[in-house]
Motif scaffolding. Structure first.
Motif: not given
Length: 444
Positions: A120-125
């Protein structure tokens, strides 16, 4: 098998069959739309065989998840009219990878809280990548990038405990984001665009609603069929948009010159008639100008048609610099232009306008390393009496233009001779043109 979805599958097949030929005429940007609908078709096929239900086969469930996610990403790309560049595909991959991994974990019912949170946090990339591309400007994709970043940070705690809920929200965001981009990037707010945007927005809201219904144990094959209804709205809106674009493009081609993009003779005559009617009702003065490019045939024959076309485009551009809003500049023949000047305050106003138009070709035109000296012969017909005879006014301006050409060209002439006030016409003309005009101006 959920046979209630079979009509949806057949309807999608018919839509895709009709969409493809329309999309080819609309241009290459519609390929992303077409690919998105292929994924939607596969998603519906997977739903028929069990889909995302608790009893569905894990492989079928995975296909159902992946197809809707890839379809949503294609909708995002299509709505933003993303070019097929390496950087664009990289951002799509950065967006797809964490979502596909998370949906695989949900499909195989593997509970790995840390991995789910990281995904989920990788969606900031992709959000950060988009912000770097847009360089902080307030553009639609920049707003979407911030939406991805904020959503990823907010969804991370939920993904740790309830990955399926977080995934439903991600699906919702894909389609809501597509709706927002479609609206922002649309050429105009037409009925088709509004319909497609509304359908995408409702489509996105279906996923959290389904999640809530499943949480309370409310399931039904009929509900699954109803949940596909927003896709019909989107399909109808997209076909309507393509038809509207085609009609608009056809009207533009019919009423505009393909070389210069200016109004053609047909549109010019229509506007001249409208201006004459308004002038008659209000009693205001207007003028019709016919402009011919001197010695164009010689230039065209000597330097070639390519240079001749470039010369016409350059002259059209220069003339347009001196045409005010509300006036009309048109290309009405091979090397002939026409102008309607409206809301003239006085003959002095006309004097300055004519001087500005004459100065458009005071400097040579450079086309393909050829420096071409250009002259203009202008015929002017004034309509102070409020006549509605558009053909007559245009014919008088045409006669005045030929009189200017017979007198040597690179000058202007008035049909019927100038009014008394125009005797002072040359006082406002630029000095480098006034000397020539004083010697050569012919007034009938």
């Amino acid at each position: 098998m959920n046979l209630a979805l079979l009509p949806n599958l057949c309807a999608l097949l018919v839509f895709i069959g009709a969409f493809r030929p329309l999309a080819r005429r609309a241009g290459p940007h519609t390929n992303a739309w077409f690919l998105a609908w292929i994924f939607v078709l596969l998603h519906n096929a997977a739903l028929i065989f069990g889909g995302t239900g608790p009893r569905g086969h894990v492989v079928v469930t995975l296909i159902a998840y992946w197809t809707v996610e890839l379809g949503g990403i294609c909708f995002l790309r299509a709505a933003a009219s993303d070019p097929n560049t390496l950087e664009s595909f990289t951002i799509s991959a950065e967006m797809a990878l964490p979502i596909l991994v998370q949906s695989a974990l949900v499909a195989f019912r593997v509970h790995l809280p840390v991995v789910q949170t990281i995904c989920t946090l990788l969606m900031v990339v992709p959000g950060i990548h988009l912000l770097r591309m847009e360089r902080g400007r307030r553009r639609p994709r920049a707003r979407m990038a911030w939406g991805f970043i904020v959503s990823a940070l907010c969804l991370a705690p939920f993904a740790y405990f309830q990955a399926e809920m977080a995934l439903s929200v991600v699906h919702c965001l894909l389609f809501l984001g597509s709706a927002a981009l479609y609206w922002d990037y649309a050429a105009d707010s037409s009925t088709g665009v509004f319909t497609a945007v509304s359908g995408l927005a409702v489509w996105g809201l279906v996923y959290p609603i389904e999640m809530v219904l499943n949480y309370f144990g409310i399931t039904s094959p009929l509900l699954d069929a109803v949940a596909q209804f927003p896709s019909y709205i989107v399909a109808y809106g997209m076909i309507l948009t393509i038809i509207e674009e085609h009609v608009r493009r056809t009207e533009t081609l019919a009423m505009h010159d393909p070389l210069t993009g200016l109004p053609n003779r047909r549109l010019f005559e229509d506007r001249l008639q409208q201006v004459l009617a308004g002038s008659s009702n209000t009693g205001t003065m207007m003028a019709c100008l016919v402009i011919d490019v001197d010695n164009f045939k010689t230039t065209n024959d000597t330097l070639g048609h390519g240079v001749g076309d470039g010369l016409l485009k350059a002259v059209a551009t220069r003339l347009s610099w001196h045409i005010y809003a509300g006036d009309t500049l048109a290309r009405t023949g091979g090397d002939e232009f026409a102008v309607v000047l409206t809301r003239l305050q006085s003959l002095e106003h006309l004097r300055f306008t004519v001087g500005a138009i004459m100065s458009a070709t005071s400097a040579p035109v450079v086309v393909d390393d050829h420096e071409i000296k250009v002259g203009l012969s202008i015929g002017i017909a004034i309509n102070p009496e409020g006549s509605r005879d558009a053909d007559g006014l245009r014919h008088r301006a045409d006669e005045a233009m030929y009189e200017a050409k017979r007198s040597g060209g690179n000058r202007f002439a008035y049909w019927g001779g100038p009014p008394d006030e125009v005797a002072h016409l040359l006082s406002g003309v630029p000095e480098h043109l006034r000397r020539t005009a004083q010697a050569q101006l012919h007034l009938r």
